[in-house]
Design a protein around this motif. Structure first.
Motif, mmCIF file in Angstrom:
data_model
loop_
_atom_site.group_PDB
_atom_site.id
_atom_site.type_symbol
_atom_site.label_atom_id
_atom_site.label_comp_id
_atom_site.label_asym_id
_atom_site.label_seq_id
_atom_site.Cartn_x
_atom_site.Cartn_y
_atom_site.Cartn_z
ATOM 1 N N TYR A 1 -6.615 58.785 22.865
ATOM 2 C CA TYR A 1 -5.668 57.929 22.140
ATOM 3 C C TYR A 1 -4.697 57.277 23.114
ATOM 4 O O TYR A 1 -4.478 56.089 23.055
ATOM 5 N N ASN A 2 -4.120 58.069 23.984
ATOM 6 C CA ASN A 2 -3.149 57.532 24.928
ATOM 7 C C ASN A 2 -3.773 56.534 25.888
ATOM 8 O O ASN A 2 -3.087 55.648 26.391
ATOM 9 N N ALA A 3 -5.067 56.658 26.152
ATOM 10 C CA ALA A 3 -5.740 55.754 27.074
ATOM 11 C C ALA A 3 -6.041 54.390 26.446
ATOM 12 O O ALA A 3 -6.385 53.452 27.158
ATOM 13 N N ILE A 4 -5.916 54.280 25.139
ATOM 14 C CA ILE A 4 -6.187 53.017 24.452
ATOM 15 C C ILE A 4 -4.977 52.114 24.632
ATOM 16 O O ILE A 4 -3.882 52.413 24.157
ATOM 17 N N ASP A 5 -5.176 51.009 25.338
ATOM 18 C CA ASP A 5 -4.079 50.115 25.689
ATOM 19 C C ASP A 5 -3.823 49.115 24.561
ATOM 20 O O ASP A 5 -4.061 47.918 24.706
ATOM 21 N N LYS A 6 -3.356 49.633 23.450
ATOM 22 C CA LYS A 6 -3.006 48.806 22.294
ATOM 23 C C LYS A 6 -1.666 49.280 21.770
ATOM 24 O O LYS A 6 -1.287 50.444 21.930
ATOM 25 N N ARG A 7 -0.966 48.384 21.120
ATOM 26 C CA ARG A 7 0.329 48.715 20.534
ATOM 27 C C ARG A 7 0.146 49.697 19.376
ATOM 28 O O ARG A 7 -0.757 49.539 18.562
ATOM 29 N N GLU A 8 1.010 50.677 19.300
ATOM 30 C CA GLU A 8 0.964 51.640 18.207
ATOM 31 C C GLU A 8 1.896 51.191 17.090
ATOM 32 O O GLU A 8 3.014 50.751 17.332
ATOM 33 N N VAL A 9 1.425 51.312 15.864
ATOM 34 C CA VAL A 9 2.236 51.073 14.678
ATOM 35 C C VAL A 9 2.371 52.408 13.974
ATOM 36 O O VAL A 9 1.387 53.138 13.805
ATOM 37 N N VAL A 10 3.576 52.744 13.572
ATOM 38 C CA VAL A 10 3.855 54.026 12.928
ATOM 39 C C VAL A 10 3.963 53.815 11.426
ATOM 40 O O VAL A 10 4.585 52.855 10.961
ATOM 41 N N GLY A 11 3.349 54.715 10.675
ATOM 42 C CA GLY A 11 3.464 54.699 9.220
ATOM 43 C C GLY A 11 4.105 55.994 8.748
ATOM 44 O O GLY A 11 3.830 57.066 9.303
ATOM 45 N N VAL A 26 -0.918 54.531 14.541
ATOM 46 C CA VAL A 26 -2.203 53.847 14.411
ATOM 47 C C VAL A 26 -2.279 52.758 15.476
ATOM 48 O O VAL A 26 -1.337 51.986 15.656
ATOM 49 N N LYS A 27 -3.410 52.721 16.170
ATOM 50 C CA LYS A 27 -3.694 51.636 17.110
ATOM 51 C C LYS A 27 -4.880 50.849 16.579
ATOM 52 O O LYS A 27 -5.832 51.429 16.069
ATOM 53 N N PHE A 28 -4.797 49.527 16.709
ATOM 54 C CA PHE A 28 -5.837 48.621 16.247
ATOM 55 C C PHE A 28 -6.543 47.997 17.441
ATOM 56 O O PHE A 28 -5.888 47.526 18.366
ATOM 57 N N ASP A 29 -7.860 48.010 17.401
ATOM 58 C CA ASP A 29 -8.658 47.321 18.413
ATOM 59 C C ASP A 29 -9.804 46.654 17.677
ATOM 60 O O ASP A 29 -10.821 47.283 17.378
ATOM 61 N N LYS A 30 -9.596 45.387 17.336
ATOM 62 C CA LYS A 30 -10.544 44.630 16.511
ATOM 63 C C LYS A 30 -10.782 45.376 15.207
ATOM 64 O O LYS A 30 -9.844 45.566 14.444
ATOM 65 N N ASN A 31 -11.999 45.839 14.938
ATOM 66 C CA ASN A 31 -12.293 46.524 13.686
ATOM 67 C C ASN A 31 -12.158 48.051 13.802
ATOM 68 O O ASN A 31 -12.534 48.771 12.902
ATOM 69 N N LYS A 32 -11.625 48.506 14.902
ATOM 70 C CA LYS A 32 -11.463 49.951 15.098
ATOM 71 C C LYS A 32 -10.007 50.345 14.841
ATOM 72 O O LYS A 32 -9.085 49.604 15.176
ATOM 73 N N LEU A 104 -9.684 50.505 4.806
ATOM 74 C CA LEU A 104 -10.018 51.498 5.833
ATOM 75 C C LEU A 104 -11.514 51.765 5.901
ATOM 76 O O LEU A 104 -12.057 51.994 6.978
ATOM 77 N N ARG A 105 -12.185 51.698 4.752
ATOM 78 C CA ARG A 105 -13.637 51.919 4.759
ATOM 79 C C ARG A 105 -14.381 50.777 5.442
ATOM 80 O O ARG A 105 -15.510 50.955 5.892
ATOM 81 N N GLN A 106 -13.769 49.615 5.525
ATOM 82 C CA GLN A 106 -14.398 48.476 6.193
ATOM 83 C C GLN A 106 -14.174 48.503 7.700
ATOM 84 O O GLN A 106 -14.737 47.702 8.425
ATOM 85 N N ALA A 107 -13.352 49.425 8.163
ATOM 86 C CA ALA A 107 -13.072 49.559 9.593
ATOM 87 C C ALA A 107 -13.742 50.813 10.131
ATOM 88 O O ALA A 107 -14.141 51.691 9.376
ATOM 89 N N GLU A 108 -13.850 50.872 11.437
ATOM 90 C CA GLU A 108 -14.268 52.110 12.098
ATOM 91 C C GLU A 108 -12.986 52.888 12.378
ATOM 92 O O GLU A 108 -12.133 52.429 13.137
ATOM 93 N N VAL A 109 -12.838 54.043 11.757
ATOM 94 C CA VAL A 109 -11.613 54.814 11.896
ATOM 95 C C VAL A 109 -11.898 56.090 12.684
ATOM 96 O O VAL A 109 -12.821 56.830 12.354
ATOM 97 N N TYR A 110 -11.105 56.295 13.719
ATOM 98 C CA TYR A 110 -11.222 57.482 14.559
ATOM 99 C C TYR A 110 -9.915 58.255 14.473
ATOM 100 O O TYR A 110 -8.834 57.680 14.624
ATOM 101 N N TYR A 111 -10.024 59.535 14.209
ATOM 102 C CA TYR A 111 -8.845 60.379 14.058
ATOM 103 C C TYR A 111 -8.698 61.306 15.252
ATOM 104 O O TYR A 111 -9.671 61.912 15.688
ATOM 105 N N VAL A 112 -7.479 61.398 15.769
ATOM 106 C CA VAL A 112 -7.140 62.413 16.751
ATOM 107 C C VAL A 112 -6.754 63.621 15.911
ATOM 108 O O VAL A 112 -5.691 63.653 15.301
ATOM 109 N N MET A 113 -7.646 64.579 15.841
ATOM 110 C CA MET A 113 -7.462 65.668 14.889
ATOM 111 C C MET A 113 -6.361 66.633 15.295
ATOM 112 O O MET A 113 -6.264 67.054 16.438
ATOM 113 N N SER A 114 -5.540 66.917 14.318
ATOM 114 C CA SER A 114 -4.550 67.990 14.372
ATOM 115 C C SER A 114 -4.866 68.852 13.158
ATOM 116 O O SER A 114 -5.680 68.469 12.311
ATOM 117 N N ASN A 115 -4.241 69.983 13.037
ATOM 118 C CA ASN A 115 -4.558 70.858 11.903
ATOM 119 C C ASN A 115 -4.361 70.162 10.561
ATOM 120 O O ASN A 115 -5.240 70.191 9.700
#
Length: 159
Positions: A1-11, A26-32, A104-115
């Motif tokens: 996640y930290n290596a992805i050079d995109k702006r983070e938006v907090v919700g 959340v970081k956005f990279d095209k459809n990801k 969200l279903r139309q995007a590729e969503v990757y989660y950095v899993m926490s408990n």
């Protein structure tokens, strides 16, 4: 996640007790979409929320998306005057739950899993009709971090 050079938006999905404040990045990279949990805390004061955001790398240039409901007005104002002036109000339109899930279903969503995030992703279910078929309406449980993620997704066109 930290290596992805995109702006983070907090919700943020407002809570206090019994529901928690749920905060995602959340970081956005095209459809990801890349989603990380920042926190999921019950009985969290505004001061503690600000401290948590700062500990997790959020700054005055971080865009934060918050809903207008759930009594978050005081907390939103506190964020704006304590280091987070780019706190955006998201008014949930009719159908925003289904619309957010669909987006969200139309995007590729990757989660950095926490408990907590792993628990919510694994237990996010839809209501069933009389025939035990999914209705398309998410059940209103195990959804706080997911709600915060939806808010960011729906507000994305305005950022």
């Amino acid at each position: 996640y930290n290596a992805i050079d995109k702006r983070e938006v907090v919700g943020i999905d407002w809570g206090y007790f019994p529901d928690p404040n749920a905060i995602v990045g959340v970081k956005f990279d095209k459809n990801k979409r890349y989603v990380r949990e920042i926190g999921c805390v019950k009985n969290q004061s505004d001061e503690d929320l600000v401290a948590m955001l700062k500990r997790n790398g959020c700054t005055s240039s971080t865009n934060i998306v918050v809903p207008t409901d759930s009594g978050g007005g005081k907390s939103r104002a506190y964020l704006m005057t304590h280091g987070f002036p780019r706190t955006h109000v998201f008014t949930k339109p009719a159908g925003s739950i289904k619309g957010g899930v669909k987006a969200l279903r139309q995007a590729e969503v990757y989660y950095v899993m926490s408990n907590e995030l792993e628990f919510e992703v694994g237990n996010y279910v839809f209501e069933l009709d009389g025939n035990d078929d999914p209705t398309g309406d998410p059940a209103d449980k195990h959804n706080h971090l997911m709600d915060a993620t939806r808010y960011v997704e729906l507000y994305k066109p305005y950022l």
